[in-house]
Write an enzyme that holds these catalytic residues in place. Structure first.
Site, PDB file in Angstrom:
ATOM      1  N   GLY A 214      67.720 106.543 -68.970  1.00 43.60           N
ATOM      2  CA  GLY A 214      66.691 107.435 -68.172  1.00 43.60           C
ATOM      3  C   GLY A 214      66.741 108.778 -68.027  1.00 43.60           C
TER       4      GLY A 214
ATOM      5  N   VAL B  64      66.134 112.087 -52.718  1.00 44.08           N
ATOM      6  CA  VAL B  64      66.130 113.028 -53.706  1.00 44.08           C
ATOM      7  C   VAL B  64      64.706 113.296 -54.343  1.00 44.08           C
ATOM      8  CG1 VAL B  64      67.010 113.522 -56.014  1.00 44.08           C
ATOM      9  CG2 VAL B  64      68.337 112.152 -54.437  1.00 44.08           C
TER      10      VAL B  64
ATOM     11  N   GLY C 209      64.156 113.970 -63.910  1.00 43.77           N
ATOM     12  CA  GLY C 209      64.579 113.503 -62.875  1.00 43.77           C
ATOM     13  C   GLY C 209      66.715 113.786 -62.980  1.00 43.77           C
TER      14      GLY C 209
ATOM     15  N   TYR D  94      63.315  96.230 -53.685  1.00 40.59           N
ATOM     16  CA  TYR D  94      64.064  97.233 -54.299  1.00 40.59           C
ATOM     17  C   TYR D  94      65.371  97.320 -53.548  1.00 40.59           C
ATOM     18  CZ  TYR D  94      65.402 102.208 -54.889  1.00 40.59           C
ATOM     19  OH  TYR D  94      66.207 103.434 -55.107  1.00 40.59           O
TER      20      TYR D  94
ATOM     21  N   ARG E 179      62.256 105.984 -72.190  1.00 36.72           N
ATOM     22  CA  ARG E 179      60.861 105.362 -72.824  1.00 36.72           C
ATOM     23  C   ARG E 179      59.959 106.513 -73.478  1.00 36.72           C
ATOM     24  NH1 ARG E 179      58.569 101.966 -68.040  1.00 36.72           N
ATOM     25  NH2 ARG E 179      59.205 103.864 -66.940  1.00 36.72           N
TER      26      ARG E 179
END
Length: 254
Positions: free
Chosen positions: A9, A186, A13, A153, A34
């Site tokens: 990822g 965040v 971020g 989540y 991705r």
């Protein structure tokens, strides 16, 4: 020989912030994500600014076969990974359990839990062979507490919290360190993804207080990695000063 960090990822971020910080520390990098264009942009920036090597892999951690083919396709020199940062993760939707989308649930479970496992299974075996390594798993305060409409989540991040402990036990004989990092609020693309591109609603999440930045989390991760070999930071919860829990925030008036 330079050390190697593999960051999932890494296109934005926390993942991107980690890539930049670890590059400054002289680590060669394997960056996955991705978005090929973003990976290429980050690679170009880092190789221009530093002398490190950057290997990019366009993949979705949810795809077990793709993860296996791309990681196992690396040369032996790139498989000598010293630090794995399991950063890929997301939250989609904020509905009560009876109104939730099962497609959103699948995406969160497949990314946050199964994707982490697919990558960790392969990379941990490389570390076992070398009897060294450090795995950083990005959790969340949502893995320590449960909040209204966070249901699935929160469940995925509770699973990550449990996996941190399990990995630490299972990999203990091989001298592999495992650290769980659990951020509070965040400001990244996180809320925009959660609200499916609704930027105005995403901005409201962070109004009235100063949230953590991606760089704050990268600094924290670097702190855990840079401890002496005999020291492992097992678990670290980091919050903005204005946040006491998932539901207790001190916001200033508009």
């Amino acid at each position: 020989m330079s050390k190697i960090a593999l960051i999932t990822g890494a296109t934005a971020g926390i993942g991107e912030a980690c890539a930049k910080l670890f590059a400054k520390q002289g680590y060669d990098l394997i960056l996955t994500g991705r978005r090929t264009d973003r990976l290429q942009q980050i690679q170009n920036t880092l190789t221009t600014q530093t002398r490190i090597r950057v290997k990019t892999l366009t993949l979705d951690v949810r795809d077990k076969m793709e993860v296996g083919n791309q990681l196992e396709g690396l040369s032996d020199s790139w498989k000598a990974v010293d630090v794995l940062i399991n950063n890929a993760g997301l939250s989609i939707g904020l509905e009560p359990i009876n109104e939730g989308s099962t497609d959103d649930w699948d995406t969160m479970i497949d990314t946050n839990v199964k994707g982490l496992l697919y990558v960790s299974k392969i990379v941990s075996n490389w570390m076992v062979e070398r009897k060294q390594g450090h795995i950083i798993n990005l959790g969340s305060i949502a893995g320590k507490e449960t909040y209204a409409n966070g249901n699935v989540y929160c469940a995925t991040k509770h699973a990550v919290d449990s996996l941190n402990k399990a990995m630490r036990i299972d990999l203990l004989p091989y001298g592999i360190r495992v650290t769980g990092i659990h951020p509070g609020a965040v400001e990244t693309e996180f809320s925009e993804i959660r609200f499916k591109g609704d930027t105005e609603r995403a901005k409201e999440v962070y109004q009235g207080f100063e949230p953590l930045s991606a760089e704050d989390i990268a600094d924290t991760i670097w702190f855990t990695v840079s401890r002496p070999a005999h020291v492992n930071i097992n678990d670290l919860v980091i919050m903005p000063t204005a946040q006491a829990s998932t539901s207790h925030l001190k916001r200033t008036e508009k």
